[in-house]
Design an enzyme around this catalytic site. Sequence first.
Site, PDB file in Angstrom:
ATOM      1  N   LEU A 150      50.003  13.484  17.839  1.00  0.00           N
ATOM      2  CA  LEU A 150      48.680  13.508  17.243  1.00  0.00           C
ATOM      3  C   LEU A 150      48.871  13.785  15.756  1.00  0.00           C
ATOM      4  O   LEU A 150      49.760  14.546  15.377  1.00  0.00           O
ATOM      5  CB  LEU A 150      47.814  14.612  17.865  1.00  0.00           C
ATOM      6  CG  LEU A 150      47.395  14.433  19.331  1.00  0.00           C
ATOM      7  CD1 LEU A 150      46.600  15.652  19.800  1.00  0.00           C
ATOM      8  CD2 LEU A 150      46.579  13.167  19.524  1.00  0.00           C
ATOM      9  N   ASP A 151      48.038  13.186  14.923  1.00  0.00           N
ATOM     10  CA  ASP A 151      48.126  13.438  13.491  1.00  0.00           C
ATOM     11  C   ASP A 151      47.948  14.922  13.210  1.00  0.00           C
ATOM     12  O   ASP A 151      47.360  15.658  14.003  1.00  0.00           O
ATOM     13  CB  ASP A 151      47.040  12.658  12.747  1.00  0.00           C
ATOM     14  CG  ASP A 151      47.205  11.155  12.904  1.00  0.00           C
ATOM     15  OD1 ASP A 151      48.331  10.713  13.195  1.00  0.00           O
ATOM     16  OD2 ASP A 151      46.195  10.440  12.739  1.00  0.00           O
ATOM     17  N   LYS A 152      48.430  15.353  12.058  1.00  0.00           N
ATOM     18  CA  LYS A 152      48.385  16.768  11.695  1.00  0.00           C
ATOM     19  C   LYS A 152      46.970  17.332  11.762  1.00  0.00           C
ATOM     20  O   LYS A 152      46.767  18.470  12.204  1.00  0.00           O
ATOM     21  CB  LYS A 152      48.968  16.965  10.287  1.00  0.00           C
ATOM     22  CG  LYS A 152      49.084  18.419   9.851  1.00  0.00           C
ATOM     23  CD  LYS A 152      49.758  18.519   8.488  1.00  0.00           C
ATOM     24  CE  LYS A 152      49.867  19.969   8.033  1.00  0.00           C
ATOM     25  NZ  LYS A 152      50.545  20.093   6.720  1.00  0.00           N
TER      26      LYS A 152
ATOM     27  N   THR B 166      44.474  16.145  13.579  1.00  0.00           N
ATOM     28  CA  THR B 166      43.802  15.797  14.837  1.00  0.00           C
ATOM     29  C   THR B 166      43.995  16.896  15.875  1.00  0.00           C
ATOM     30  O   THR B 166      45.065  17.489  15.973  1.00  0.00           O
ATOM     31  CB  THR B 166      44.333  14.456  15.381  1.00  0.00           C
ATOM     32  OG1 THR B 166      44.073  13.435  14.429  1.00  0.00           O
ATOM     33  CG2 THR B 166      43.662  14.088  16.691  1.00  0.00           C
TER      34      THR B 166
ATOM     35  N   HIS C 254      47.956   6.133  13.104  1.00  0.00           N
ATOM     36  CA  HIS C 254      46.574   6.388  12.644  1.00  0.00           C
ATOM     37  C   HIS C 254      45.587   5.369  13.210  1.00  0.00           C
ATOM     38  O   HIS C 254      44.635   4.983  12.543  1.00  0.00           O
ATOM     39  CB  HIS C 254      46.494   6.345  11.110  1.00  0.00           C
ATOM     40  CG  HIS C 254      47.198   7.482  10.424  1.00  0.00           C
ATOM     41  ND1 HIS C 254      47.228   8.761  10.921  1.00  0.00           N
ATOM     42  CD2 HIS C 254      47.889   7.511   9.252  1.00  0.00           C
ATOM     43  CE1 HIS C 254      47.913   9.537  10.092  1.00  0.00           C
ATOM     44  NE2 HIS C 254      48.336   8.806   9.080  1.00  0.00           N
TER      45      HIS C 254
END
Length: 247
Positions: free
Chosen positions: A106-108, A110, A195
């Site tokens: 997961l993105d930082k 998110t 993303h």
Amino acid sequence: MAATMRVDKLLSHMGCGTRSEIKKWAKTGLIQVNGAVIKDSGKQINPEHDEVRLDGEVIRYREFIYVMLNKPPGVISATEDRYDQTVIDLLPAELQVFEPFPVGRLDKDTEGLLLLSNDGKLAHELLSPKKHVPKTYYAKVEGRVDEADVVVFQAGVTLDDGYKTKPAQLVVLQVEEREIPLSHIELTISEGKFHQVKRMFESVGKKVTYLKRLTMGTLKLDEELALGGWRELTDKELAELKRASTE
């Protein structure tokens, strides 16, 4: 799992100590197998059937762990990093000894569901592009998300690099009326491009301001888990996840 293994291997694998420490403990009578003290830490045992105690405490062997994490923002999906806190840092030492890793990322910024495990086979099955494991996200989006976007997402949208995504299911939950409308949506995708959710909305002229993963395959985020909280999967959750990953 191997039918037999050495006592010192079992204890070291479970994070109890180093091989040399375990050897000393055996010589001082701290290790028991099926109620009998053993002096040889190299003794072969069956980890599924033999009871091993260290200083009176039963040590149960297991090869793999499966942990559900409610990832908070600001934490990165990695096993180690020089600058940022990682998802592994959120686990206690007794689980870190299994050397788990994030299954996917997961993105930082998110939040939400992230599976941590040391089961490479299951991770491969869940992440394989051929499997098309569905993942559902909740997002807040600047701009009015409407039925036209639902139709576009269902057909697949073209990202900034020219890649056309696979069909995605977009559900509009609510639109807050304000100077710039704020849409609350749920989106289910079956792939994991970099993303991807944010870029899909950018392709239709809108911006994701908050993103949270709710599901991955059959696994659903436990709503009782606070941000940064974790728990091991139940037997039912694990069985369903494994079954779905092999279909």
